[in-house]
Write an enzyme that holds these catalytic residues in place. Structure first.
Site: not given
Length: 511
Positions: A299, A244, A265, A248
């Site tokens: 994602c 998520s 990512e 990050g």
């Protein structure tokens, strides 16, 4: 919301399938009581497992750091032999690995097999890459000098992966990192320990077969506390983290504080624009898979649909008809297209988002109900939902990891692009159009601000040959193909003087 009954396999049957798959790949369960392997198919626990301790994690990082010293000087084509052998074993055990992915992540059979195929494909790519780690020769301004760029192994790569692609993302990182001369320490999601054990065991078998050091790869089965050790340990040169945006925000600054590298990512809030010239047959196919596939837990899942007013009613009618026919249920059933959400918590988040969307003026057009089973009351099977939104509201700008598609309309392409880009995330995007000018504008610098920009396909289904990743709150990382390998290496600029004169740059004179 409605509740429709579905038929599911028993937890005991899933447990036996998992045991068989693990046995076939040669993996052993670290039995214990620290945490459980569970299945979203029935919502129940499968096995009790022992977690990696902090001391064991420290030893794993140390072992990978020691192994790096020899692995970095192993010729790259020799390193590629390890990845080639891994690819062969993945082919041999594709069905076993797909079983584990379906059991732990809930993916339907074709998507689970597709994930393993993605692992095989990246191995093929990385083997070729092992003979193509190119630098460059640069023109020098000084006579008798050669200027060059070379690339060298970076160090230990810490991989932190998420549940939704529990094996593919690991393989993206690991196959490329290994041929680049790095070693890998992997901390997978605690929701998918079984496929992690199987994947790690196949790599260990590959290392045995080709005579590579076992410590080029180590596995950590534990919670986020152990993952934080990878984030904070200075021996870990690169942390590649998938998850998520919230995660990050924690990982990036902590790695940067010790001057390490991070490859992030993170979240995606992906949109597709449907222009008035679009082939609606093509659009419906692409939209339904991108929005409802993997139960909305990619994602790259399509979460926003921006449709021209002239075709909105027709397209929405066709989409709602398709949604009503989606087979939802047992992901092992060949006829199923939508499997379970990963947990009841994910289902609650979906319901909350739908309630908020309606409170913000949205109209629920289809879906949103729950499919239930008397034998598995804890399983979370949701009917993919379409909500027509009057504006770009707060809930639309957020990512909800569930099958909700928000529909908005536009009149001009400029308006569509503004709506598309007006979210914090920037992963994947697409436009459906037969107008070349519109397509080219969407692909240009004034168009989509995402890392992945498609024309006449959906937002999901990236190939490994291209770099994967996004901008803004998606993190800016790039994995898989193209020149993503450079993230796993360090560059050095070399100047070689083969003359008998010492010429200084910029015509500097000294002594």
């Amino acid at each position: 919301m409605t509740a429709t009954a579905i038929s599911l396999p028993t937890t005991e049957a899933l447990r036996e399938t998992a045991r068989t798959a693990l046995h076939r790949v040669g993996a052993e369960l670290p039995e214990g009581t620290d945490f459980s392997a569970r299945t979203p198919v029935t919502g129940e626990d499968l096995f009790g497992l022992r977690a990696t301790t902090a001391d064991e994690a420290d030893e794993a990082i140390a072992a990978a750091h020691r192994a790096f010293r020899d692995w970095r000087v192993t010729p790259a084509p020799r390193r590629g032999e390890l990845v080639r052998r891994l690819g062969e074993l993945l082919r041999e055990h594709q069905g076993d690995l797909a079983d584990l992915i379906t059991i732990e992540a809930g993916k339907i059979r074709s998507e689970a097999l597709g994930e393993v195929q993605e692992m095989i494909d990246i191995c093929d790519f990385a083997v070729g890459l092992s003979r193509q780690l190119y630098g460059r020769t640069i023109a020098s301004e000084r006579p008798g000098h050669r200027l060059a760029e070379t690339w060298h192994p970076l160090g230990v790569v810490g991989v932190i992966s998420a549940f939704n692609f529990p094996a593919a993302v690991w393989s993206w990182n690991t196959a490329v990192a290994l041929v680049c001369g790095d070693t890998v320490v992997w901390k997978p999601s605690e929701l998918t320990p079984l496929i992690s054990l199987a994947s790690a065991r196949l790599l260990a078998r590959a290392a045995e077969d080709v005579g590579a050091p076992q410590d080029v790869h180590r596995l950590l089965l534990a919670d986020r506390v152990i993952g934080e050790k990878l984030v904070d340990d200075s021996r870990v040169a690169l942390v590649s983290a998938t998850g998520s945006t919230r995660m990050g925000r924690e990982v990036g600054p902590r790695v940067a504080a010790r001057f390490g590298r991070s490859l992030l990512e993170l979240g995606g809030n992906n949109a597709a624009v449907v222009a008035p010239s679009a082939d609606l047959d093509l659009a419906v196919q692409g939209i339904v898979f991108a929005a409802a596939g993997t139960a909305g837990q990619r994602c790259t899942t399509l979460r926003r649909l921006i449709v021209h007013r002239d075709v909105a009613d027709t397209l929405i009618t066709r989409l709602t008809d398709a949604y009503r026919k989606l087979p939802i249920g047992d992901p092992f059933d060949d006829g199923t297209l939508v499997g379970p959400l990963i947990s009841a918590t994910a289902h609650d988040a979906m319901q909350d988002a739908l309630s908020r969307a309606q409170a913000e003026g949205g109209k629920l057009l289809v879906g949103g109900g729950r499919r239930v089973s008397d034998t598995a009351p804890g399983a979370a099977y949701a009917e993919p939902a379409i909500v027509r939104m009057p504006a770009q509201t707060a809930v639309v700008r957020e990512e909800t990891f569930a099958p909700i598609l928000y529909v908005q309309t536009y009149e001009t392409l400029d308006e569509a692009i503004d709506l598309h880009n007006d979210v914090p995330q920037g992963l994947s995007s697409s436009i459906f159009t037969r107008d070349q000018q519109e397509a080219e504008r969407f692909l240009s610098a004034e168009g989509s601000d995402c890392g992945i920009v498609n024309v006449n396909i959906g937002t999901s289904g990236a190939e490994i040959g291209g770099a994967f990743g996004g901008e803004k709150e998606t993190g800016g990382g790039r994995e898989s193909g193209s020149d993503s390998w450079r993230a796993y290496m360090r560059a050095a600029t070399n100047t070689v003087n083969y003359s008998s004169e010492l010429a200084l740059a910029q015509n500097v004179s000294f002594l």
